[in-house]
Design a protein around this motif. Structure first.
Motif, PDB file in Angstrom:
ATOM      1  N   VAL A 153       0.855  -1.185   0.000  1.00  0.00           N
ATOM      2  CA  VAL A 153       0.000   0.000   0.000  1.00  0.00           C
ATOM      3  C   VAL A 153       0.893   1.236   0.000  1.00  0.00           C
ATOM      4  CG1 VAL A 153      -1.953  -1.136   1.123  1.00  0.00           C
ATOM      5  CG2 VAL A 153      -0.241   0.019   2.511  1.00  0.00           C
ATOM      6  N   TYR A 154       0.434   2.228  -0.713  1.00  0.00           N
ATOM      7  CA  TYR A 154       1.220   3.425  -1.011  1.00  0.00           C
ATOM      8  C   TYR A 154       0.542   4.606  -0.325  1.00  0.00           C
ATOM      9  CZ  TYR A 154       2.900   7.071  -4.328  1.00  0.00           C
ATOM     10  OH  TYR A 154       3.436   8.187  -4.921  1.00  0.00           O
ATOM     11  N   TYR A 155       1.318   5.369   0.466  1.00  0.00           N
ATOM     12  CA  TYR A 155       0.689   6.435   1.249  1.00  0.00           C
ATOM     13  C   TYR A 155       1.668   7.592   1.430  1.00  0.00           C
ATOM     14  CZ  TYR A 155      -2.151   8.650   4.878  1.00  0.00           C
ATOM     15  OH  TYR A 155      -2.909   9.530   5.592  1.00  0.00           O
ATOM     16  N   MET A 156       1.094   8.814   1.558  1.00  0.00           N
ATOM     17  CA  MET A 156       1.894  10.028   1.752  1.00  0.00           C
ATOM     18  C   MET A 156       1.541  10.623   3.106  1.00  0.00           C
ATOM     19  SD  MET A 156       1.447  11.642  -2.069  1.00  0.00           S
ATOM     20  CE  MET A 156       2.978  12.573  -2.094  1.00  0.00           C
ATOM     21  N   PRO A 157       2.402  10.487   4.120  1.00  0.00           N
ATOM     22  CA  PRO A 157       2.068  10.954   5.467  1.00  0.00           C
ATOM     23  C   PRO A 157       2.621  12.333   5.835  1.00  0.00           C
ATOM     24  CG  PRO A 157       3.969   9.534   5.596  1.00  0.00           C
ATOM     25  CD  PRO A 157       3.629   9.669   4.132  1.00  0.00           C
ATOM     26  N   ASP A 158       3.147  13.082   4.862  1.00  0.00           N
ATOM     27  CA  ASP A 158       3.753  14.380   5.198  1.00  0.00           C
ATOM     28  C   ASP A 158       2.715  15.497   5.163  1.00  0.00           C
ATOM     29  OD1 ASP A 158       3.620  14.075   2.362  1.00  0.00           O
ATOM     30  OD2 ASP A 158       5.086  15.689   2.105  1.00  0.00           O
ATOM     31  N   HIS A 159       1.661  15.340   5.968  1.00  0.00           N
ATOM     32  CA  HIS A 159       0.614  16.353   6.009  1.00  0.00           C
ATOM     33  C   HIS A 159       0.156  16.553   7.446  1.00  0.00           C
ATOM     34  CE1 HIS A 159      -1.579  12.496   5.757  1.00  0.00           C
ATOM     35  NE2 HIS A 159      -2.456  13.093   6.536  1.00  0.00           N
ATOM     36  N   ASP A 160      -0.611  17.619   7.643  1.00  0.00           N
ATOM     37  CA  ASP A 160      -1.177  17.933   8.957  1.00  0.00           C
ATOM     38  C   ASP A 160      -2.530  17.248   9.055  1.00  0.00           C
ATOM     39  OD1 ASP A 160      -2.151  19.011  11.274  1.00  0.00           O
ATOM     40  OD2 ASP A 160      -2.082  21.096  10.622  1.00  0.00           O
ATOM     41  N   PRO A 161      -2.668  16.196   9.870  1.00  0.00           N
ATOM     42  CA  PRO A 161      -3.939  15.464   9.936  1.00  0.00           C
ATOM     43  C   PRO A 161      -4.982  16.239  10.742  1.00  0.00           C
ATOM     44  CG  PRO A 161      -2.427  14.603  11.567  1.00  0.00           C
ATOM     45  CD  PRO A 161      -1.662  15.641  10.791  1.00  0.00           C
ATOM     46  N   PRO A 162      -6.243  15.799  10.684  1.00  0.00           N
ATOM     47  CA  PRO A 162      -7.278  16.437  11.507  1.00  0.00           C
ATOM     48  C   PRO A 162      -6.963  16.299  12.995  1.00  0.00           C
ATOM     49  CG  PRO A 162      -8.256  15.068   9.797  1.00  0.00           C
ATOM     50  CD  PRO A 162      -6.790  14.768   9.786  1.00  0.00           C
ATOM     51  N   GLU A 163      -7.517  17.205  13.770  1.00  0.00           N
ATOM     52  CA  GLU A 163      -7.324  17.170  15.217  1.00  0.00           C
ATOM     53  C   GLU A 163      -7.741  15.806  15.767  1.00  0.00           C
ATOM     54  OE1 GLU A 163      -5.659  18.677  18.298  1.00  0.00           O
ATOM     55  OE2 GLU A 163      -6.165  20.164  16.760  1.00  0.00           O
ATOM     56  N   GLY A 164      -6.913  15.268  16.661  1.00  0.00           N
ATOM     57  CA  GLY A 164      -7.195  13.973  17.256  1.00  0.00           C
ATOM     58  C   GLY A 164      -6.570  12.801  16.530  1.00  0.00           C
ATOM     59  N   ARG A 165      -5.998  13.045  15.364  1.00  0.00           N
ATOM     60  CA  ARG A 165      -5.389  11.962  14.588  1.00  0.00           C
ATOM     61  C   ARG A 165      -3.877  12.120  14.459  1.00  0.00           C
ATOM     62  NH1 ARG A 165      -9.641  11.200   9.532  1.00  0.00           N
ATOM     63  NH2 ARG A 165     -11.539  11.088  10.797  1.00  0.00           N
ATOM     64  N   GLY A 166      -3.341  13.030  15.240  1.00  0.00           N
ATOM     65  CA  GLY A 166      -1.904  13.247  15.157  1.00  0.00           C
ATOM     66  C   GLY A 166      -1.316  13.642  16.497  1.00  0.00           C
ATOM     67  N   ILE A 167       0.001  13.611  16.565  1.00  0.00           N
ATOM     68  CA  ILE A 167       0.737  14.066  17.739  1.00  0.00           C
ATOM     69  C   ILE A 167       1.871  14.971  17.264  1.00  0.00           C
ATOM     70  CG2 ILE A 167       0.186  12.064  19.178  1.00  0.00           C
ATOM     71  CD1 ILE A 167       2.937  10.921  18.454  1.00  0.00           C
ATOM     72  N   TYR A 168       2.446  15.728  18.202  1.00  0.00           N
ATOM     73  CA  TYR A 168       3.535  16.628  17.859  1.00  0.00           C
ATOM     74  C   TYR A 168       4.874  15.920  18.056  1.00  0.00           C
ATOM     75  CZ  TYR A 168       0.166  20.409  17.621  1.00  0.00           C
ATOM     76  OH  TYR A 168      -0.898  21.200  17.263  1.00  0.00           O
ATOM     77  N   VAL A 169       5.584  15.729  16.945  1.00  0.00           N
ATOM     78  CA  VAL A 169       6.932  15.164  16.985  1.00  0.00           C
ATOM     79  C   VAL A 169       7.793  15.979  16.025  1.00  0.00           C
ATOM     80  CG1 VAL A 169       6.267  12.807  17.638  1.00  0.00           C
ATOM     81  CG2 VAL A 169       6.315  13.452  15.220  1.00  0.00           C
ATOM     82  N   PRO A 170       9.121  15.959  16.192  1.00  0.00           N
ATOM     83  CA  PRO A 170       9.972  16.792  15.343  1.00  0.00           C
ATOM     84  C   PRO A 170       9.967  16.359  13.876  1.00  0.00           C
ATOM     85  CG  PRO A 170      11.126  16.104  17.336  1.00  0.00           C
ATOM     86  CD  PRO A 170       9.876  15.300  17.264  1.00  0.00           C
ATOM     87  N   PHE A 171       9.988  17.339  13.010  1.00  0.00           N
ATOM     88  CA  PHE A 171      10.227  17.155  11.583  1.00  0.00           C
ATOM     89  C   PHE A 171      11.102  18.299  11.124  1.00  0.00           C
ATOM     90  CE2 PHE A 171       8.863  18.101   7.116  1.00  0.00           C
ATOM     91  CZ  PHE A 171       9.514  17.027   6.536  1.00  0.00           C
ATOM     92  N   MET A 172      12.285  17.984  10.642  1.00  0.00           N
ATOM     93  CA  MET A 172      13.247  19.008  10.226  1.00  0.00           C
ATOM     94  C   MET A 172      13.529  19.996  11.358  1.00  0.00           C
ATOM     95  SD  MET A 172      14.036  18.162   7.066  1.00  0.00           S
ATOM     96  CE  MET A 172      14.914  19.612   6.494  1.00  0.00           C
ATOM     97  N   GLY A 173      13.555  19.502  12.587  1.00  0.00           N
ATOM     98  CA  GLY A 173      13.892  20.334  13.730  1.00  0.00           C
ATOM     99  C   GLY A 173      12.760  21.161  14.295  1.00  0.00           C
ATOM    100  N   VAL A 174      11.544  20.999  13.771  1.00  0.00           N
ATOM    101  CA  VAL A 174      10.388  21.766  14.227  1.00  0.00           C
ATOM    102  C   VAL A 174       9.286  20.786  14.617  1.00  0.00           C
ATOM    103  CG1 VAL A 174       8.680  23.526  13.615  1.00  0.00           C
ATOM    104  CG2 VAL A 174      10.988  23.629  12.629  1.00  0.00           C
TER     105      VAL A 174
END
Length: 287
Positions: A176-197
């Motif tokens: 399965v092919y997926y692109m996860p480099d986006h801001d998901p809806p509230e409640g479906r994500g957490i804050y972790v570093p990406f490129m130092g931010v």
């Protein structure tokens, strides 16, 4: 729309990339919002570079993004042999072979960088992949299905959610092919570093990895200059992506995405507001 796509599909790659360069120049000189966002992202994500170098990357990024849109017609509908032959090298493809050899399906992650479909669609001629999508209105939906399935790839609707659509396919040893480099809806994500931010990042992949036991491979398509085609890059995911801790796994996923970006920063889509959602108490990133 259909007529325009079919006309663009048969133009030479050099002509399409020339149109992309012109569109990128126009967006840049008009001081568009996309230009401002790209410069802001680069200021925080690659502070070690000079201002001149960040400006150069931002401008190249916008041109590459618009070129990808314009090339899409050719990738979907253009001459089949030319589309396949445009991929000049499959660099690191052994990572994909090793992953499929485990017999548990493969989660292939890519990102909005370079020419992702120009390498993914020809790849589907040799590997059993499904793309996950939500139906759109109008001709674009039909044309995208024709294009993405033209060499043997399959598409499956994810109207009930990506996870529900993907897990049965992985269990049958499909990719399965997926692109996860986006801001998901509230409640479906957490804050972790990406490129130092800190970036609000989907936890979907971490949960899918634990439920499926499937290996993860990263991929991106590099656009070569002067319409010389593309290079498909593949590499194994960081080991942390298999950790049972969702935060550890999600951060490792971002590390894999960051490796892609740093390998070819000119072609990442810096104009996207990746950091628009902030942890409680933090100011608006783009003001």
């Amino acid at each position: 729309m259909r007529i325009l796509f079919y006309v663009l599909a048969w133009l030479p790659l050099l002509a399409l990339q020339g149109l992309g360069a012109f569109a990128g120049w126009l967006l840049w000189v008009t001081n568009s919002g996309r230009r401002k966002v790209a410069l802001r992202n680069l200021q925080h994500c690659m502070p070690e570079l000079s201002e001149a170098e960040r400006t150069r990357i931002a401008r190249a990024s916008i041109t590459n993004e618009l070129t990808t849109y314009i090339e899409t017609a050719r990738v979907w509908l253009g001459p089949g042999a030319s589309v396949k032959n445009a991929v000049r090298e499959w660099r690191g493809i052994s990572a994909l072979d090793r992953a499929f050899a485990k017999g548990k399906g493969v989660i292939l992650l890519t990102l909005h960088q370079g020419a992702f479909e120009a390498v993914a669609i020809p790849m589907s001629a040799n590997y059993p992949f499904y793309g996950l999508y939500k139906p759109q209105k109008g001709a674009i939906n039909d044309l995208s299905l024709i294009g993405r399935c033209r060499f043997g790839g399959q598409m499956v609707k994810a109207e009930a959610g990506v996870r529900k659509a993907a897990l049965p396919l992985l269990a049958k040893d499909f990719g399965v092919y997926y692109m996860p480099d986006h801001d998901p809806p509230e409640g479906r994500g957490i804050y972790v570093p990406f490129m130092g931010v800190l970036a609000h990042t989907p936890t979907l992949i971490a949960r899918m990895v634990q439920e499926s036991g499937s290996p993860v491979v990263f991929m991106f398509g590099e656009r070569l200059p002067w319409a010389r085609g593309y290079i498909a890059h593949y590499f194994d995911a960081p080991e942390g992506i298999y950790d049972a801790d969702v935060a550890v796994s999600t951060e490792a996923m971002n590390q894999g995405l960051e490796l892609c970006v740093r390998a070819c920063p000119d072609q990442y889509w810096w104009g996207y507001k990746r950091f628009r959602r902030r942890p409680a108490g933090e100011p608006n990133f783009y003001k």
